[in-house]
Design a protein around this motif. Structure first.
Motif, PDB file in Angstrom:
ATOM      1  N   GLU A  17      51.068  -9.191 -12.931  1.00  0.00           N
ATOM      2  CA  GLU A  17      51.949  -9.694 -12.207  1.00  0.00           C
ATOM      3  C   GLU A  17      53.379  -9.167 -13.038  1.00  0.00           C
ATOM      4  OE1 GLU A  17      49.479 -11.404 -12.600  1.00  0.00           O
ATOM      5  OE2 GLU A  17      48.860 -12.075 -10.394  1.00  0.00           O
ATOM      6  N   PRO A  18      53.642  -9.388 -14.294  1.00  0.00           N
ATOM      7  CA  PRO A  18      54.745  -9.144 -15.065  1.00  0.00           C
ATOM      8  C   PRO A  18      54.892  -7.504 -14.834  1.00  0.00           C
ATOM      9  CG  PRO A  18      53.572 -10.703 -16.323  1.00  0.00           C
ATOM     10  CD  PRO A  18      52.749 -10.351 -15.078  1.00  0.00           C
ATOM     11  N   ALA A  19      53.805  -6.822 -15.073  1.00  0.00           N
ATOM     12  CA  ALA A  19      53.872  -5.429 -14.942  1.00  0.00           C
ATOM     13  C   ALA A  19      54.353  -4.915 -13.744  1.00  0.00           C
ATOM     14  CB  ALA A  19      52.413  -4.882 -15.215  1.00  0.00           C
ATOM     15  N   LEU A  20      54.294  -5.366 -12.841  1.00  0.00           N
ATOM     16  CA  LEU A  20      54.716  -5.070 -11.283  1.00  0.00           C
ATOM     17  C   LEU A  20      55.910  -5.863 -10.833  1.00  0.00           C
ATOM     18  CD1 LEU A  20      51.516  -4.181 -11.262  1.00  0.00           C
ATOM     19  CD2 LEU A  20      51.760  -4.487  -8.961  1.00  0.00           C
ATOM     20  N   GLY A  21      56.529  -6.697 -11.793  1.00  0.00           N
ATOM     21  CA  GLY A  21      57.710  -7.535 -11.515  1.00  0.00           C
ATOM     22  C   GLY A  21      57.650  -8.494 -10.540  1.00  0.00           C
ATOM     23  N   LEU A  22      56.255  -9.087 -10.529  1.00  0.00           N
ATOM     24  CA  LEU A  22      56.009 -10.213  -9.414  1.00  0.00           C
ATOM     25  C   LEU A  22      56.087 -11.374 -10.068  1.00  0.00           C
ATOM     26  CD1 LEU A  22      52.757  -8.654  -8.000  1.00  0.00           C
ATOM     27  CD2 LEU A  22      55.237  -8.496  -6.907  1.00  0.00           C
ATOM     28  N   LYS A  23      56.693 -12.430  -9.202  1.00  0.00           N
ATOM     29  CA  LYS A  23      56.813 -13.951  -9.520  1.00  0.00           C
ATOM     30  C   LYS A  23      55.895 -14.443  -8.379  1.00  0.00           C
ATOM     31  CE  LYS A  23      61.311 -13.572 -11.883  1.00  0.00           C
ATOM     32  NZ  LYS A  23      61.553 -12.243 -11.627  1.00  0.00           N
ATOM     33  N   ARG A  24      55.690 -15.884  -8.642  1.00  0.00           N
ATOM     34  CA  ARG A  24      54.977 -16.755  -7.940  1.00  0.00           C
ATOM     35  C   ARG A  24      55.654 -16.799  -6.452  1.00  0.00           C
ATOM     36  NH1 ARG A  24      55.143 -22.907  -7.310  1.00  0.00           N
ATOM     37  NH2 ARG A  24      53.064 -23.414  -6.597  1.00  0.00           N
ATOM     38  N   GLY A  25      54.686 -16.424  -5.446  1.00  0.00           N
ATOM     39  CA  GLY A  25      55.220 -16.462  -4.083  1.00  0.00           C
ATOM     40  C   GLY A  25      55.722 -15.144  -3.669  1.00  0.00           C
ATOM     41  N   ASP A  26      55.650 -13.949  -4.418  1.00  0.00           N
ATOM     42  CA  ASP A  26      55.999 -12.506  -4.146  1.00  0.00           C
ATOM     43  C   ASP A  26      55.182 -11.778  -3.480  1.00  0.00           C
ATOM     44  OD1 ASP A  26      58.593 -12.756  -5.339  1.00  0.00           O
ATOM     45  OD2 ASP A  26      58.221 -11.600  -7.130  1.00  0.00           O
ATOM     46  N   ALA A  27      53.820 -12.113  -3.665  1.00  0.00           N
ATOM     47  CA  ALA A  27      52.950 -10.995  -2.903  1.00  0.00           C
ATOM     48  C   ALA A  27      51.464 -11.940  -2.545  1.00  0.00           C
ATOM     49  CB  ALA A  27      52.691  -9.918  -3.850  1.00  0.00           C
ATOM     50  N   LYS A  28      50.831 -11.246  -1.686  1.00  0.00           N
ATOM     51  CA  LYS A  28      49.409 -11.536  -1.506  1.00  0.00           C
ATOM     52  C   LYS A  28      48.594 -10.834  -2.365  1.00  0.00           C
ATOM     53  CE  LYS A  28      50.477 -14.981   1.380  1.00  0.00           C
ATOM     54  NZ  LYS A  28      50.211 -16.176   1.111  1.00  0.00           N
ATOM     55  N   ILE A  29      47.944 -11.379  -3.217  1.00  0.00           N
ATOM     56  CA  ILE A  29      46.817 -10.703  -4.157  1.00  0.00           C
ATOM     57  C   ILE A  29      45.534 -10.935  -3.802  1.00  0.00           C
ATOM     58  CG2 ILE A  29      46.287 -10.231  -6.435  1.00  0.00           C
ATOM     59  CD1 ILE A  29      49.419 -10.764  -7.177  1.00  0.00           C
ATOM     60  N   VAL A  30      44.812  -9.863  -3.418  1.00  0.00           N
ATOM     61  CA  VAL A  30      43.204 -10.011  -3.265  1.00  0.00           C
ATOM     62  C   VAL A  30      42.604  -9.336  -4.599  1.00  0.00           C
ATOM     63  CG1 VAL A  30      41.359  -9.272  -1.777  1.00  0.00           C
ATOM     64  CG2 VAL A  30      43.643  -9.564  -0.870  1.00  0.00           C
ATOM     65  N   LEU A  65      54.385  -7.971   0.579  1.00  0.00           N
ATOM     66  CA  LEU A  65      53.639  -7.065   0.044  1.00  0.00           C
ATOM     67  C   LEU A  65      52.147  -7.740  -0.118  1.00  0.00           C
ATOM     68  CD1 LEU A  65      53.360  -4.545  -1.750  1.00  0.00           C
ATOM     69  CD2 LEU A  65      54.177  -5.864  -3.765  1.00  0.00           C
ATOM     70  N   ALA A  66      51.172  -6.874   0.290  1.00  0.00           N
ATOM     71  CA  ALA A  66      49.694  -7.325  -0.127  1.00  0.00           C
ATOM     72  C   ALA A  66      48.964  -6.360  -1.015  1.00  0.00           C
ATOM     73  CB  ALA A  66      48.942  -7.130   1.202  1.00  0.00           C
ATOM     74  N   ILE A  67      48.611  -6.870  -1.923  1.00  0.00           N
ATOM     75  CA  ILE A  67      47.873  -6.109  -3.154  1.00  0.00           C
ATOM     76  C   ILE A  67      46.605  -6.457  -3.145  1.00  0.00           C
ATOM     77  CG2 ILE A  67      48.082  -5.671  -5.676  1.00  0.00           C
ATOM     78  CD1 ILE A  67      50.889  -6.788  -5.420  1.00  0.00           C
ATOM     79  N   LEU A  68      45.567  -5.277  -3.327  1.00  0.00           N
ATOM     80  CA  LEU A  68      44.248  -5.455  -3.520  1.00  0.00           C
ATOM     81  C   LEU A  68      44.123  -4.818  -4.885  1.00  0.00           C
ATOM     82  CD1 LEU A  68      41.191  -5.591  -2.982  1.00  0.00           C
ATOM     83  CD2 LEU A  68      41.232  -3.301  -2.290  1.00  0.00           C
ATOM     84  N   THR A  69      43.575  -5.720  -6.158  1.00  0.00           N
ATOM     85  CA  THR A  69      43.361  -5.267  -7.445  1.00  0.00           C
ATOM     86  C   THR A  69      42.065  -5.900  -7.812  1.00  0.00           C
ATOM     87  OG1 THR A  69      44.496  -5.176  -9.682  1.00  0.00           O
ATOM     88  CG2 THR A  69      44.714  -7.152  -8.511  1.00  0.00           C
ATOM     89  N   CYS A  70      41.775  -5.551  -9.079  1.00  0.00           N
ATOM     90  CA  CYS A  70      40.802  -5.939  -9.799  1.00  0.00           C
ATOM     91  C   CYS A  70      40.806  -7.462 -10.317  1.00  0.00           C
ATOM     92  CB  CYS A  70      40.492  -5.149 -10.891  1.00  0.00           C
ATOM     93  SG  CYS A  70      38.778  -5.233 -11.454  1.00  0.00           S
ATOM     94  N   MET A  71      39.443  -7.984 -10.514  1.00  0.00           N
ATOM     95  CA  MET A  71      39.445  -9.411 -11.259  1.00  0.00           C
ATOM     96  C   MET A  71      39.284  -9.126 -12.630  1.00  0.00           C
ATOM     97  SD  MET A  71      35.411 -10.391 -10.245  1.00  0.00           S
ATOM     98  CE  MET A  71      34.151  -9.755 -11.340  1.00  0.00           C
TER      99      MET A  71
END
Length: 175
Positions: free
Chosen positions: A46-59, A31-37
């Motif tokens: 990350e917790p709201a999307l169920g993500l942990k370290r290493g799960d997604a590329k976040i821009v 998964l690649a994610i574009l989100t706000c800073m």
């Protein structure tokens, strides 16, 4: 103590308590994610999307916007080189970029010593990437990504995150 000194002190404490592990640089959830800073997203997004370290590329950038090519370049890198197979554009409620006041921005620049002639070289409304409606911005960004000539035919989804409750709402189902 300066801001940098505080950061370095916090890092020292982190390193002392961290039990590291080897991880792949590929996105484990493809998964690649574009989100706000926005700072309200730290330890929330990350917790709201169920993500942990290493799960997604976040821009992250101001307003999860496409201004110029940098966000597209990062998404392309995630898709071609780093294991991503889908893209999420995740905006949020109460975004500070919604209704960005270009004249106020210009006044702040002038007050900080930026020269009028340097400011005049830019269309500040495009440079800052402001928008009027968070949901419309997300839909527009999804379209920019999907229609970019260097982005492959992959699912690009658009969602909005409530910064108070953490609830996600799908605006564009990219399938």
């Amino acid at each position: 103590m300066s801001i940098l000194e505080n950061v370095l002190e916090d890092n020292k404490k982190f390193v002392e308590n961290f039990e590291g592990e080897e991880m792949s640089h590929h996105a484990q959830k493809n998964l690649a994610i574009l989100t706000c800073m926005d700072c309200r997203l730290i330890n929330f997004f990350e917790p709201a999307l169920g993500l942990k370290r290493g799960d997604a590329k976040i821009v992250r950038n101001a307003g999860n916007s496409i201004v110029g090519e940098d966000a597209i370049r990062s998404i392309g890198a995630a898709l071609y080189n780093l294991g991503a197979e889908e893209v999420l554009v995740v905006g949020h409620t109460e975004c500070g970029m919604a209704g960005a006041d270009v004249e106020a921005l210009k006044e702040k620049m002038l007050a900080r010593g930026i020269k009028e002639e340097d400011i005049a070289k830019y269309d500040l409304s495009k440079w800052i990437g402001g928008f009027d409606d968070e949901e419309e911005n997300i839909k527009n960004v999804v379209e920019k990504i999907k229609n970019h000539p260097l982005i492959p035919d992959v699912p690009v989804h658009g969602l909005i995150l409530d910064v108070v409750t953490g609830e996600l709402k799908v605006l564009v189902d990219g399938y």
